[in-house]
Design an enzyme around this catalytic site. Structure first.
Site: not given
Ligand SMILES: *Cc1c(COP(=O)(O)O)cnc(C)c1O
Length: 386
Positions: A54, A152, A279, A327
């Site tokens: 992801k 979540r 800055y 920036m």
């Molecule tokens: C991102 C994620 C992972 C991986 O987590 P890491 O700490 O990067 O290994 C695993 N399960 C879910 C549901 C996630 O959202």
């Protein structure tokens, strides 16, 4: 329904083919593959290894990383949403693809058409998928997402049996797996044990009710390292694959960072005692100092929180960032680096000579986690693959 509105993509970036990019990222795909093999060896042979790609593969680049991990033998890939999954399919990636985030009903046609595996935590999304599966005359795989304390996505574990009973009534769905997500495996052992216990009890109830549980999984990287009981049938590893540690203490497996962030010195100037940099004038030369300007700034994801804290590498030595990160540029003090010149390669993350700056180190300076440092690197920075 696919949206009819125009989507602006960042491909309007200026081409860097014929000039030196001010900043670039190098990703060593073999290191990612080696890290994967270390994880593969760490868990028992019957445990599958899913790799999480992801957020543009944690900033490393979705497609090249996905391909490298498939070549290395990952059992599943996981993405956050349907957009990432469809991008992989359109590029010809045929691996098992789990979509971790929640589905909107209008995304169901894409999930079915592209043969994605969808995490499901409620009846509504499952119903939309089932209806679409019937329409397209296909089966669609789901993993039931269970909340054991993350708060979540997912159905609360005590309500999961009754949801599952309704899901198995829906035609067109294949119940490939069930999973939960650990919220505190890096900090809080009792909370994690409670989550694992809730998950374990749920699985017993489902099995007793003869519901098709399938692949059971709970572990992220830190869960996998610290809680062998979390391995079940599959581990979901992200950060470790990229060679970055989710915990501060020493690692039971040998991993190496795959990503480097590099640039070059663009300008040098000598400052007299009392002269200020950047800055707000937060840094002032105490002695005659040689200051290098490097064209990397918070626009690239080199966060302002690193101002006056981080170090970077020039000629194999550490140079402190001085003054506020701007920036597009930052300044560093190269007074003690003999021979520093315009054009010198600068390593902001990675190795140079015998020195190394890690994402973990930057995260400590910026009071954040290495995940945020990596995914914060702008997608517009060119990625080079080794
Ligand atoms: C991102 C994620 C992972 C991986 O987590 P890491 O700490 O990067 O290994 C695993 N399960 C879910 C549901 C996630 O959202």
């Amino acid at each position: 329904m696919e949206s009819k509105s125009t989507v602006l993509t960042p491909d309007s970036q200026p081409s860097t083919d014929d000039c030196v990019p001010p900043v670039w990222i190098e990703v060593d795909l073999q290191v990612i593959q080696q890290n994967f093999r270390q994880i593969r060896r760490f868990v028992s042979p019957h445990v599958k290894v899913l790799t999480v790609v992801k957020a543009n593969a944690y900033g490393h680049g979705l497609l090249p990383v996905a391909r490298a991990l498939m070549e290395a033998g990952t059992d599943h890939l996981a993405v956050a949403n349907v957009v990432e999954a469809v991008a992989l399919r359109r590029a010809g990636v045929s691996a098992k693809l789990l979509v971790l985030g929640q589905l909107l009903p209008e995304e169901a046609p894409l999930v079915v058409r592209h043969g994605l595996i969808q995490a499901i935590g409620d009846f509504g999304a499952a119903k939309a998928l089932s209806r679409e599966a019937l329409l397209q005359e296909k089966l669609v795989s789901i993993h039931l997402k269970v909340d054991t304390g993350m708060g979540r996505y997912g159905v609360w574990h005590e309500e999961a049996v009754s949801l599952f009973r309704r899901l198995v009534e829906l035609p067109g769905l294949v119940h490939e797996g069930i999973f939960t997500h650990l919220s505190s495996a890096g900090q809080n052992a009792p909370a994690t044990e409670e989550q694992l216990e809730g998950f374990s009890q749920l699985i017993q109830r489902l099995e007793k009710a003869r519901l098709p549980v399938g692949i059971r999984h709970a572990a992220n990287s830190v869960g996998m390292l610290r809680f062998p009981l979390s391995h079940w049938d599959l581990v979901r590893t992200g950060l470790l694959v990229y060679g970055v540690s989710p915990v501060k203490d020493s690692q039971p497996i040998e991993i190496h960072p795959a990503l480097s962030l590099k640039s070059r010195v663009r300008f040098l100037k000598t400052l007299q005692p009392g002269q200020a940099v950047s800055y707000g004038g937060t840094w002032k030369a105490e002695k005659r100092s040689l200051i290098a300007t490097v064209p990397v700034g918070y626009a690239h994801g080199y966060t302002r929180a690193l101002s006056n804290k981080a170090q970077l590498l020039v000629r194999g030595r550490r140079a402190p960032v001085v003054g506020r990160v701007t920036m597009e540029d930052l300044m560093c003090d190269v007074t003690d680096i003999p021979g520093a010149q315009i054009g010198d390669e600068v390593v902001l993350i990675g190795r140079q000579g015998g020195e190394q700056v890690t994402a973990e180190e930057l995260a400590r300076h910026a009071r954040t986690i290495p995940y945020e440092i990596l995914v914060g690197l702008s997608p517009s920075i060119p990625r080079r693959y080794l």
